[in-house]
Design a protein around this motif. Sequence first.
Motif, short mmCIF file in Angstrom:
data_model
loop_
_atom_site.label_atom_id
_atom_site.label_comp_id
_atom_site.label_asym_id
_atom_site.label_seq_id
_atom_site.Cartn_x
_atom_site.Cartn_y
_atom_site.Cartn_z
N GLN A 200 73.41 16.31 -14.01
CA GLN A 200 75.15 17.38 -12.97
C GLN A 200 75.51 16.51 -12.54
O GLN A 200 76.67 17.24 -12.06
N GLU A 201 74.84 15.08 -12.37
CA GLU A 201 76.06 13.78 -11.77
C GLU A 201 76.87 14.04 -12.88
O GLU A 201 78.09 13.35 -12.54
N LEU A 202 76.80 13.81 -13.42
CA LEU A 202 77.43 13.50 -14.92
C LEU A 202 78.93 14.62 -15.19
O LEU A 202 78.69 15.46 -15.25
N SER A 203 79.83 13.78 -15.16
CA SER A 203 80.91 14.95 -15.98
C SER A 203 81.22 15.21 -17.07
O SER A 203 80.28 15.03 -17.73
N PRO A 204 81.51 16.51 -16.33
CA PRO A 204 81.91 17.60 -18.02
C PRO A 204 82.59 16.75 -18.91
O PRO A 204 81.69 16.53 -20.25
N TYR A 205 83.27 15.58 -18.96
CA TYR A 205 83.93 15.11 -19.99
C TYR A 205 82.94 14.37 -20.63
O TYR A 205 82.81 13.61 -21.91
#
Length: 365
Positions: free
Chosen positions: A296-301
Amino acid sequence: MHGQLLLLGIKGYELSSNEIHYLSKIQPGGFVLFGRNIHSPEQVRALTDSLRDLCDIPPIIAIDQEGGRVTRTKEIGNTPPSAEQLAQSGKPDLIAWHGILTGLVLTQLGINMNLAPVLDISYMPDADNALRGRCYGRDAQEVINNAGVYNRNLIRTKVHGCGKHFPSCGLADVDPHHKLPTSNKTKEEMLQSDLLPYTALGSELSAILTCHTHFSELDPDTPGLPASLSRNVVTRLLRDQLGYKGVVMTDDLDMGAIINTYGRGPDVKMAIEAGNDMAMICHQTDTAEQALASLQELSPYAIDDSLKRIRKLKKKLAKTIAFSRDRWDKLNDEIMELRIETLGEEAARDQHDSIANSRSPVEDY
């Protein structure tokens, strides 16, 4: 959303209340079954039905059902011949039959993906690297011919195939279940050998599984980096150079080659950043929420392309059919017929593991 990037193991024959709790929150993209999940055909089907009921988005339900010593259903049915045994028979029709039987058996169990075929070349048949008996040939063309026949017939049953272990475990000097193997082969050498099965069969494979081997010539600046966590391997080689457009998943991140070096959380994050679409956690399943928090630290993009590929694959998942004990028993009898045709009557009736001192956990999971 980020849970779709996870493929998770289950502890036992049915979901515990704790598993139902955290899996409902995570909403994983899929599950991987092992021998510890298999007690009877009816029980397995009840388990896979419960996994589907748990998920808002239909899950991938995968298994390693290669034949030979990597047969997860060996305690509840006859064991199909191994890839090596089928290749040595010199009869492609037996390989085709194996592909169809495997798909029909898995369909009865509610499983929609087989983590096969193995596309590694058997350079060292006696090496202690977990591959003994599991390869379709001693050179690239033999692997392409045999694995291609298997995969095309598997998918006739609407069960998806997953080629493994990219880019190659054939030269591994040790078993990645224990520690990290290293290969010094160059990319140019691999393009003329190990990578040929992927270029030939890539368009037919719904998924490809990346391996835990370090390739010193592909990652010269990061000593000890496994291919499964390498952007040079997953994105630049598999995606950009070979043009593979399907789902890419890691091998089990609980193997010694990974867990001995990388902590849970950083490993799954590195896997997705390298270009994998799904990270596999098969045994330390209690760490799944920790893995999700890191993802969840990764951006949706950053994960958008992966989610698109996963959705595209899931649209092709076949609807389940009703379990039939009569059908199961008939398929089990056909597997014995396949064994007899491949191995001869006497050898077919002896189904114990004949590979001495394999010392790999792979057949016991």
